[in-house]
Design a protein around this motif. Structure first.
Motif, mmCIF file in Angstrom:
data_model
loop_
_atom_site.group_PDB
_atom_site.id
_atom_site.type_symbol
_atom_site.label_atom_id
_atom_site.label_comp_id
_atom_site.label_asym_id
_atom_site.label_seq_id
_atom_site.Cartn_x
_atom_site.Cartn_y
_atom_site.Cartn_z
ATOM 1 N N LEU A 135 -22.056 -125.748 59.490
ATOM 2 C CA LEU A 135 -22.512 -125.243 60.785
ATOM 3 C C LEU A 135 -22.318 -126.299 61.872
ATOM 4 O O LEU A 135 -21.793 -126.009 62.948
ATOM 5 N N CYS A 137 -27.393 -117.949 63.485
ATOM 6 C CA CYS A 137 -26.023 -118.194 63.023
ATOM 7 C C CYS A 137 -25.894 -117.708 61.581
ATOM 8 O O CYS A 137 -26.585 -118.209 60.692
ATOM 9 N N ALA A 186 -30.174 -120.381 60.483
ATOM 10 C CA ALA A 186 -29.116 -119.754 59.696
ATOM 11 C C ALA A 186 -29.606 -119.355 58.317
ATOM 12 O O ALA A 186 -30.637 -119.825 57.835
#
Length: 200
Positions: free
Chosen positions: A38, A140, A27
């Protein structure tokens, strides 16, 4: 989870779905609470075996920080200073994978406090991808982290943060390191709603 209740972070499974498979989530990084937010988007059984990768030179600097990172959050601490480090970061991460852990990584290597949406990726993601090719790599994008707790405010602003999960990034046979890192970075950047002209 408390983090989701306070910040209103919403998971958007855009290119994949929650899975029991072992994964490496990678991420963008703009806040010390990125790992918490997350991981709060993952199913409880997966969250229990998910560990964030954190810098030992910061999170291991004091006893209090080590208590938070290793004991409370279960983070894997890696040493970034290749001159003074006592353990190989890749070996530490592979050991965690071999125990069955899922990892959350921030390939920029440090928090991005500048104007660029995403810094250049460090080589660790490529090293893990080639060392353990059966572990899924999931990008992500963490959106609006800086707006969850605006400067000068004391209470979090709800429903402004999203965690957007993309399709797995699969290493190609014989793919060169920098080509892979550029492709992984591009896959993550493509999840940024701003790159598509969307409004938060």
């Amino acid at each position: 989870m408390l983090a989701r209740l306070i910040t209103g972070v919403r998971p958007i499974w855009q290119g994949c779905q929650p899975s029991r498979k072992q994964r490496i989530y990678f991420a963008n990084h703009g806040s010390h609470v990125d790992f918490i937010l997350l991981s709060s988007c993952l199913p409880p059984d997966q969250r229990a075996k998910t560990r964030g990768v954190a810098a030992a030179d910061y999170w291991g600097r004091t006893r209090f920080r080590r208590l938070i990172s290793e004991v409370l959050l279960g983070a894997v601490l890696v040493e970034r200073n290749w001159v003074e480090r006592k353990a190989d970061p890749l070996a530490v991460l592979i050991e965690a994978l071999d125990r069955g852990d899922t990892l959350i990584m921030f390939p920029e290597g440090t928090r991005n406090m500048g104007e660029e949406p995403l810094l250049r990726f460090r080589s660790g993601l490529y090293s893990l991808a080639t060392a353990r090719p059966d572990v899924e790599l999931i990008p992500c994008w963490l959106e609006n982290m800086s707006r969850v707790l605006p400067k000068g405010e004391f209470l979090p602003v709800p429903l402004l943060c999203r965690a957007i999960f993309g399709a797995p990034v699969i290493p190609s046979p014989g793919e060169e390191k920098y080509a892979f890192l550029a492709r992984a970075r591009g896959a993550l950047l493509a999840l940024d709603p701003k790159s598509k002209g969307e409004k938060s």
